[in-house]
Design a protein around this motif. Structure first.
Motif, PDB file in Angstrom:
ATOM      1  N   LYS A 114       0.838  -1.215   0.000  1.00  0.00           N
ATOM      2  CA  LYS A 114       0.000   0.000   0.000  1.00  0.00           C
ATOM      3  C   LYS A 114       0.865   1.253   0.000  1.00  0.00           C
ATOM      4  O   LYS A 114       0.588   2.226  -0.719  1.00  0.00           O
ATOM      5  CB  LYS A 114      -0.920  -0.005   1.215  1.00  0.00           C
ATOM      6  N   SER A 115       1.925   1.240   0.778  1.00  0.00           N
ATOM      7  CA  SER A 115       2.816   2.399   0.856  1.00  0.00           C
ATOM      8  C   SER A 115       3.450   2.700  -0.497  1.00  0.00           C
ATOM      9  O   SER A 115       3.512   3.857  -0.934  1.00  0.00           O
ATOM     10  CB  SER A 115       3.902   2.147   1.907  1.00  0.00           C
ATOM     11  N   ASN A 116       3.921   1.659  -1.186  1.00  0.00           N
ATOM     12  CA  ASN A 116       4.558   1.853  -2.491  1.00  0.00           C
ATOM     13  C   ASN A 116       3.552   2.309  -3.550  1.00  0.00           C
ATOM     14  O   ASN A 116       3.846   3.163  -4.393  1.00  0.00           O
ATOM     15  CB  ASN A 116       5.243   0.565  -2.937  1.00  0.00           C
ATOM     16  N   ILE A 117       2.357   1.723  -3.516  1.00  0.00           N
ATOM     17  CA  ILE A 117       1.307   2.090  -4.475  1.00  0.00           C
ATOM     18  C   ILE A 117       0.876   3.540  -4.252  1.00  0.00           C
ATOM     19  O   ILE A 117       0.677   4.305  -5.196  1.00  0.00           O
ATOM     20  CB  ILE A 117       0.120   1.114  -4.373  1.00  0.00           C
ATOM     21  N   GLU A 118       0.750   3.941  -2.983  1.00  0.00           N
ATOM     22  CA  GLU A 118       0.419   5.336  -2.664  1.00  0.00           C
ATOM     23  C   GLU A 118       1.498   6.281  -3.181  1.00  0.00           C
ATOM     24  O   GLU A 118       1.200   7.313  -3.790  1.00  0.00           O
ATOM     25  CB  GLU A 118       0.267   5.515  -1.157  1.00  0.00           C
ATOM     26  N   LEU A 119       2.744   5.921  -2.958  1.00  0.00           N
ATOM     27  CA  LEU A 119       3.859   6.774  -3.361  1.00  0.00           C
ATOM     28  C   LEU A 119       3.857   6.984  -4.872  1.00  0.00           C
ATOM     29  O   LEU A 119       4.007   8.116  -5.356  1.00  0.00           O
ATOM     30  CB  LEU A 119       5.178   6.139  -2.909  1.00  0.00           C
ATOM     31  N   PHE A 120       3.671   5.899  -5.623  1.00  0.00           N
ATOM     32  CA  PHE A 120       3.704   5.986  -7.080  1.00  0.00           C
ATOM     33  C   PHE A 120       2.515   6.776  -7.624  1.00  0.00           C
ATOM     34  O   PHE A 120       2.654   7.598  -8.532  1.00  0.00           O
ATOM     35  CB  PHE A 120       3.733   4.583  -7.691  1.00  0.00           C
ATOM     36  N   VAL A 146      -6.751   2.546  -3.494  1.00  0.00           N
ATOM     37  CA  VAL A 146      -5.718   3.526  -3.129  1.00  0.00           C
ATOM     38  C   VAL A 146      -5.766   4.749  -4.050  1.00  0.00           C
ATOM     39  O   VAL A 146      -5.882   5.886  -3.568  1.00  0.00           O
ATOM     40  CB  VAL A 146      -4.313   2.880  -3.108  1.00  0.00           C
ATOM     41  N   PRO A 147      -5.707   4.581  -5.380  1.00  0.00           N
ATOM     42  CA  PRO A 147      -5.813   5.782  -6.227  1.00  0.00           C
ATOM     43  C   PRO A 147      -7.175   6.463  -6.144  1.00  0.00           C
ATOM     44  O   PRO A 147      -7.256   7.693  -6.273  1.00  0.00           O
ATOM     45  CB  PRO A 147      -5.522   5.261  -7.641  1.00  0.00           C
ATOM     46  N   ALA A 148      -8.242   5.696  -5.911  1.00  0.00           N
ATOM     47  CA  ALA A 148      -9.566   6.311  -5.758  1.00  0.00           C
ATOM     48  C   ALA A 148      -9.588   7.237  -4.547  1.00  0.00           C
ATOM     49  O   ALA A 148     -10.163   8.333  -4.594  1.00  0.00           O
ATOM     50  CB  ALA A 148     -10.639   5.233  -5.617  1.00  0.00           C
ATOM     51  N   THR A 149      -8.956   6.811  -3.480  1.00  0.00           N
ATOM     52  CA  THR A 149      -8.890   7.630  -2.262  1.00  0.00           C
ATOM     53  C   THR A 149      -8.023   8.862  -2.479  1.00  0.00           C
ATOM     54  O   THR A 149      -8.373   9.975  -2.073  1.00  0.00           O
ATOM     55  CB  THR A 149      -8.347   6.789  -1.087  1.00  0.00           C
ATOM     56  N   ILE A 150      -6.872   8.671  -3.132  1.00  0.00           N
ATOM     57  CA  ILE A 150      -5.984   9.803  -3.417  1.00  0.00           C
ATOM     58  C   ILE A 150      -6.698  10.827  -4.294  1.00  0.00           C
ATOM     59  O   ILE A 150      -6.580  12.038  -4.103  1.00  0.00           O
ATOM     60  CB  ILE A 150      -4.684   9.314  -4.101  1.00  0.00           C
ATOM     61  N   GLY A 203       4.625  -0.854  -6.830  1.00  0.00           N
ATOM     62  CA  GLY A 203       4.003   0.471  -6.804  1.00  0.00           C
ATOM     63  C   GLY A 203       3.179   0.771  -8.042  1.00  0.00           C
ATOM     64  O   GLY A 203       2.265   1.589  -8.000  1.00  0.00           O
ATOM     65  N   THR A 204       3.509   0.135  -9.181  1.00  0.00           N
ATOM     66  CA  THR A 204       2.713   0.346 -10.389  1.00  0.00           C
ATOM     67  C   THR A 204       1.374  -0.376 -10.254  1.00  0.00           C
ATOM     68  O   THR A 204       1.193  -1.205  -9.365  1.00  0.00           O
ATOM     69  CB  THR A 204       3.446  -0.181 -11.640  1.00  0.00           C
ATOM     70  N   ASN A 234      -4.605   4.266 -13.573  1.00  0.00           N
ATOM     71  CA  ASN A 234      -3.684   5.204 -12.929  1.00  0.00           C
ATOM     72  C   ASN A 234      -4.523   6.250 -12.203  1.00  0.00           C
ATOM     73  O   ASN A 234      -5.764   6.147 -12.178  1.00  0.00           O
ATOM     74  CB  ASN A 234      -2.752   5.840 -13.962  1.00  0.00           C
ATOM     75  N   LEU A 235      -3.893   7.231 -11.619  1.00  0.00           N
ATOM     76  CA  LEU A 235      -4.646   8.215 -10.830  1.00  0.00           C
ATOM     77  C   LEU A 235      -5.683   8.941 -11.682  1.00  0.00           C
ATOM     78  O   LEU A 235      -6.805   9.197 -11.233  1.00  0.00           O
ATOM     79  CB  LEU A 235      -3.686   9.219 -10.192  1.00  0.00           C
TER      80      LEU A 235
END
Length: 427
Positions: free
Chosen positions: A86-92, A141-145, A360-361, A378-379
């Protein structure tokens, strides 16, 4: 695996066919389920859950007590792995955030573009032979970001009417707002139309079998967007004598075990490498718990020999793989010339599994050749680009006459008048 040597270009299309049914073969079934769900709501969802999942549920909504129970069932070791991923996916994905783009196209004419989140999104998470909790990371994760307000998740229950604990734990961790025990075509229909329990969403994300893939495509007829056509998994590896044959075989098998309709392909400029990889596949497949599934996928797969790098990359771009692994001495050539692929993995120590879980990708990628025109998730998949403009008195004087001339040439007098009235007011 079928071995093919120096195939003629005119035969590539036939050689590279996917082992999938056509949309027409599935569409009738999907349309029937969609119509029933649209008219009958939760009652129809219950009927299909009993039919396909073999369980009668009191409620399709996952309640907080079930999530708490699941949280306690997930080992600390798995929680740690999920949190690392999760941390790596968030970072990317946070790195993909962009600022407002502003341009003054003429003095007094300001134009800008901003991103806005899609308010309501639906996530489909397969649960069948493999509960893909990792896909929740890739979608929630990208939905939240992005700032999506409502994140609805549908996943099929098991025979006991439960959802895999790792799915529930990951959903909680990633900000999913509602979880429903519904799978297959009926889940996509539920999110498309909305039912007494499931909210209607604006866009649906997530992989699935061929029926789910077609259901998502049908959903677009009802003004619901989808991420992409994401069906059975596929992998293409290009390798030469610098590749580790055991690594290549393990990558091929890692995708083959997804399902019997998965496809894996090896393209090589080395006959020795093809022989070595084939032997490794035969050796490694015997140790797999999902050997029967992997074997059927391997039976649909191919080992293709070509004589040079240019022919290899031409064939790869013609195929447009979901996942593409490059294990070649001339790796830069392949990186620079890959036009059609969902995600690319480079070198002996970059397994496709890394992208599936923790590098992370994003692993939600276009399949069935759609990598030729679709991006992976992607985001931006969870946002819309909105344009704005503000024109001052000076600005309308700058561009007003051009607008009048163009509108007049198209025969749209009201368009012209909207400008003429403003220009006259400034005289």
């Amino acid at each position: 695996m079928k071995k093919i040597f120096n195939p003629d270009r005119k035969d590539w299309k036939k050689i590279l066919e996917r082992p999938t049914q056509t949309v027409a073969a599935i569409e009738e079934t999907v349309n029937t389920v969609f119509k029933e769900v649209q008219e009958g709501g939760d009652k129809v969802l219950d009927k299909y859950t009993q039919k396909f999942d073999g369980v009668a549920l009191e409620s399709i909504l996952v309640v907080p007590s079930e999530i708490q129970e699941a949280k306690n069932l997930v080992s600390d070791q798995l929680k740690g792995a999920i949190n690392l991923a999760k941390s790596n996916i968030e970072l990317f994905h946070k790195a993909q955030q962009t600022n407002r783009v502003t341009v003054e196209t003429q003095p007094g004419v300001q134009c800008w573009q901003e991103k806005r989140p899609i308010q309501k999104v639906g996530l489909y998470i397969p649960g069948g032979t493999a509960p893909l909790f990792s896909t929740i990371l890739m979608l929630a994760v990208p939905a939240t970001i992005a700032g999506c307000q409502e994140i609805v998740l549908c996943t099929p229950p098991n025979k006991e009417g439960k959802v895999n604990p790792a799915i529930l734990y990951t959903a909680l961790l990633c900000g999913v707002t509602k979880i429903f025990k519904v799978g297959g075509i009926q889940a996509i229909a539920g999110m498309t139309f909305g039912t007494e329990s499931i909210p209607q969403v604006y866009k649906i994300f997530g992989p699935g079998n061929q029926y789910v893939t077609v259901a998502k495509q049908i959903a677009t007829k009802y003004r619901v967007a989808i991420d992409m056509p994401a069906g059975p998994s596929e992998l293409l590896v290009v390798a030469d004598d610098t590749a580790n044959a055991s690594f290549v075989a393990s990558d091929l098998l890692s995708q083959a075990e997804h399902g019997i309709d998965s496809q894996v392909i090896l393209v090589s400029t080395s006959k020795a490498s093809i022989e070595a990889v084939e032997l490794e596949v035969e050796k490694q497949i015997d140790a797999l718990p999902r050997k029967e599934i992997a074997q059927k996928a391997i039976d649909n797969s191919k080992l293709i020999y070509v004589e040079d790098d240019q022919t290899a990359i031409d064939l790869i771009n013609a195929y447009g793989p979901e996942h593409f692994i490059v294990c070649m001495a001339n790796e830069d050539f392949y990186i620079e010339n890959t036009m059609n692929a969902g995600s690319v993995f480079i070198g002996n120590y970059t397994p496709e599994s890394a992208g599936d879980y923790a590098s992370g990708t994003n692993h939600t990628l276009p399949t069935n050749g759609y990598a030729k025109q679709y991006s992976g998730v992607n985001l931006d998949s969870f946002t819309k680009s909105m344009t704005f403009q503000k024109i001052s008195e000076a600005g309308i004087k700058e561009i007003g006459n051009a607008i009048e001339i163009m509108a007049d040439a198209e025969g749209l007098q009201a368009h012209k008048n909207a400008v003429t009235l403003r220009l006259n007011s400034l005289k």
